[in-house]
Scaffold this motif. Structure first.
Motif, PDB file in Angstrom:
ATOM      1  N   PRO A 201      12.542  46.334  40.091  1.00  0.00           N
ATOM      2  CA  PRO A 201      12.353  45.348  39.023  1.00  0.00           C
ATOM      3  C   PRO A 201      13.539  45.289  38.065  1.00  0.00           C
ATOM      4  O   PRO A 201      14.302  46.247  37.949  1.00  0.00           O
ATOM      5  CB  PRO A 201      11.092  45.845  38.302  1.00  0.00           C
ATOM      6  N   PRO A 202      13.705  44.152  37.360  1.00  0.00           N
ATOM      7  CA  PRO A 202      14.763  44.047  36.345  1.00  0.00           C
ATOM      8  C   PRO A 202      14.637  45.175  35.326  1.00  0.00           C
ATOM      9  O   PRO A 202      13.540  45.570  34.943  1.00  0.00           O
ATOM     10  CB  PRO A 202      14.490  42.680  35.696  1.00  0.00           C
ATOM     11  N   GLY A 203      15.783  45.697  34.907  1.00  0.00           N
ATOM     12  CA  GLY A 203      15.780  46.799  33.955  1.00  0.00           C
ATOM     13  C   GLY A 203      15.881  48.163  34.602  1.00  0.00           C
ATOM     14  O   GLY A 203      16.076  49.169  33.911  1.00  0.00           O
ATOM     15  N   THR A 204      15.751  48.214  35.938  1.00  0.00           N
ATOM     16  CA  THR A 204      15.901  49.499  36.640  1.00  0.00           C
ATOM     17  C   THR A 204      17.354  49.975  36.541  1.00  0.00           C
ATOM     18  O   THR A 204      18.282  49.159  36.534  1.00  0.00           O
ATOM     19  CB  THR A 204      15.507  49.340  38.120  1.00  0.00           C
ATOM     20  N   ASP A 205      17.541  51.277  36.447  1.00  0.00           N
ATOM     21  CA  ASP A 205      18.873  51.866  36.343  1.00  0.00           C
ATOM     22  C   ASP A 205      19.816  51.257  37.389  1.00  0.00           C
ATOM     23  O   ASP A 205      19.544  51.320  38.590  1.00  0.00           O
ATOM     24  CB  ASP A 205      18.753  53.381  36.556  1.00  0.00           C
ATOM     25  N   PRO A 206      20.949  50.660  36.959  1.00  0.00           N
ATOM     26  CA  PRO A 206      21.855  49.991  37.908  1.00  0.00           C
ATOM     27  C   PRO A 206      22.420  50.918  38.983  1.00  0.00           C
ATOM     28  O   PRO A 206      22.579  50.503  40.135  1.00  0.00           O
ATOM     29  CB  PRO A 206      22.968  49.445  37.011  1.00  0.00           C
ATOM     30  N   ALA A 207      22.761  52.144  38.613  1.00  0.00           N
ATOM     31  CA  ALA A 207      23.315  53.070  39.600  1.00  0.00           C
ATOM     32  C   ALA A 207      22.277  53.401  40.675  1.00  0.00           C
ATOM     33  O   ALA A 207      22.603  53.523  41.866  1.00  0.00           O
ATOM     34  CB  ALA A 207      23.790  54.354  38.911  1.00  0.00           C
ATOM     35  N   TRP A 208      21.044  53.544  40.263  1.00  0.00           N
ATOM     36  CA  TRP A 208      19.928  53.825  41.182  1.00  0.00           C
ATOM     37  C   TRP A 208      19.712  52.641  42.120  1.00  0.00           C
ATOM     38  O   TRP A 208      19.598  52.813  43.333  1.00  0.00           O
ATOM     39  CB  TRP A 208      18.694  54.111  40.340  1.00  0.00           C
ATOM     40  N   GLN A 209      19.659  51.422  41.571  1.00  0.00           N
ATOM     41  CA  GLN A 209      19.477  50.218  42.386  1.00  0.00           C
ATOM     42  C   GLN A 209      20.620  50.066  43.383  1.00  0.00           C
ATOM     43  O   GLN A 209      20.399  49.797  44.571  1.00  0.00           O
ATOM     44  CB  GLN A 209      19.422  48.992  41.478  1.00  0.00           C
ATOM     45  N   SER A 210      21.852  50.256  42.919  1.00  0.00           N
ATOM     46  CA  SER A 210      23.014  50.080  43.783  1.00  0.00           C
ATOM     47  C   SER A 210      22.999  51.070  44.939  1.00  0.00           C
ATOM     48  O   SER A 210      23.299  50.710  46.083  1.00  0.00           O
ATOM     49  CB  SER A 210      24.305  50.241  42.963  1.00  0.00           C
ATOM     50  N   TYR A 211      22.640  52.318  44.657  1.00  0.00           N
ATOM     51  CA  TYR A 211      22.627  53.319  45.723  1.00  0.00           C
ATOM     52  C   TYR A 211      21.655  52.914  46.831  1.00  0.00           C
ATOM     53  O   TYR A 211      22.014  52.926  48.020  1.00  0.00           O
ATOM     54  CB  TYR A 211      22.243  54.694  45.174  1.00  0.00           C
ATOM     55  N   TRP A 212      20.428  52.555  46.466  1.00  0.00           N
ATOM     56  CA  TRP A 212      19.418  52.248  47.477  1.00  0.00           C
ATOM     57  C   TRP A 212      19.621  50.869  48.089  1.00  0.00           C
ATOM     58  O   TRP A 212      18.891  50.491  49.016  1.00  0.00           O
ATOM     59  CB  TRP A 212      18.024  52.396  46.886  1.00  0.00           C
ATOM     60  N   ASN A 213      20.615  50.135  47.609  1.00  0.00           N
ATOM     61  CA  ASN A 213      21.036  48.889  48.256  1.00  0.00           C
ATOM     62  C   ASN A 213      22.350  49.070  49.002  1.00  0.00           C
ATOM     63  O   ASN A 213      23.023  48.097  49.354  1.00  0.00           O
ATOM     64  CB  ASN A 213      21.165  47.768  47.232  1.00  0.00           C
ATOM     65  N   GLY A 214      22.747  50.316  49.236  1.00  0.00           N
ATOM     66  CA  GLY A 214      23.955  50.581  50.011  1.00  0.00           C
ATOM     67  C   GLY A 214      25.229  50.172  49.316  1.00  0.00           C
ATOM     68  O   GLY A 214      26.253  49.917  49.971  1.00  0.00           O
ATOM     69  N   GLY A 215      25.207  50.072  47.975  1.00  0.00           N
ATOM     70  CA  GLY A 215      26.414  49.799  47.214  1.00  0.00           C
ATOM     71  C   GLY A 215      26.857  48.354  47.192  1.00  0.00           C
ATOM     72  O   GLY A 215      27.981  48.062  46.764  1.00  0.00           O
TER      73      GLY A 215
END
Length: 291
Positions: A201-215
């Motif tokens: 969801p919006p507001g989730t830690d960007p580094a966390w989101q990016s990692y689980w989206n393969g960068g």
């Protein structure tokens, strides 16, 4: 509460509702709550009667939230988080020796089991509370003051936190078992560039989101919990990622990713925290995961 609400709701019932909403399965929710399914189903039906609307659409093969259920889920999470903060502050004022541990991920991890046993032996008189969290907050409520210490996975914003690495796990892509790529021995991220990926969801830690989206920037359905991730893979063919070594149902396959950085299991607490229980927990976690 949603329109049509006609009475008071116990916090326990809200916890039941959140478990079903996150698992989207009454059996799994009952297991998570350490109770049998019939009383859980009765509690949800009573809650629907109190609210005056259906919260779930049920079919022989699936459970989904109704629009009213989606509204109640946000409200219930907020109420339960507030109740947890009140309980922590009251117990601290009363001088009760307690520690609240946030856990994200697999509670059956051998490292968790070793740590739990060792901590109980060293601190037998301590009241230990566990807060199992979803995928939207990798700090497990640490920043919000809901927990004292977190067993979780990095990366995330570590500002004002002390984060210690405990272990690294290789990561694989979760696919439907009938997906053509599921027959591969390994994959690379570039081979998944045309697929849809789950989003937080919006507001989730960007580094966390990016990692689980393969960068890389991705598009796909928004999820909050592990079961929601699996269901998006099953129903939509969405790409999911998971640490290797976790057993999944036969409907899924996990293929190792050759160019994905390992997932880091970490213990985290607030920077400068002088609570001796937390210091002890961090040191014991380091030892428990070393084996």
């Amino acid at each position: 509460m949603p329109p049509g609400y006609r009475g008071s709701v116990e916090l326990r019932t809200l916890r039941y509702f959140v478990a079903v909403a996150e698992e989207l399965h009454f059996g799994r929710a009952a297991t998570r709550l350490h109770m049998s399914q019939p009383p859980l189903s009765r509690a949800i039906k009573q809650l629907e009667a109190d609210v005056g609307a259906l919260l779930f659409t049920r079919s022989p093969t699936s459970v989904t939230l109704t629009p009213v259920g989606t509204v109640l889920l946000d409200e219930a999470r907020a109420l339960l988080d507030h109740a947890d903060r009140v309980r922590v502050r009251v117990r601290a004022a009363a001088g009760v020796a307690t520690i609240t541990i946030g856990i994200l991920g697999d509670g059956t991890d051998p490292g968790v089991a070793r740590l739990a046993a060792a901590f109980r032996r060293r601190h037998p008189g301590i009241d230990i509370r566990i807060r199992d969290t979803d995928l939207t907050d990798p700090t497990c409520g640490l920043r919000a003051g809901l927990v004292d210490v977190a067993l979780t996975r990095a990366p995330f914003d570590g500002t004002a936190l002390t984060v210690r690495e405990l272990r690294t796990d290789r990561v694989g892509v979760v696919l439907r078992a009938d997906d053509p790529l599921a027959r591969r021995d390994r994959l690379r991220l570039a081979e998944l560039s045309d697929r849809r990926w789950f989003q937080f969801p919006p507001g989730t830690d960007p580094a966390w989101q990016s990692y689980w989206n393969g960068g890389a920037p991705r598009e796909g359905p928004v999820v909050r919990a592990v079961q929601e991730c699996l269901q998006t893979v099953l129903w939509n063919g969405t790409v999911g990622l998971a640490p290797l070594g976790h057993d999944l149902p036969a409907e899924f396959a996990v293929v190792p990713l050759a160019d994905m950085e390992p997932s880091r299991v970490v213990v985290a607490c607030n920077e400068g925290d002088t609570n001796p229980l937390i210091r002890s927990f961090v040191e014991m976690a380091t030892a428990a995961y070393r084996h």
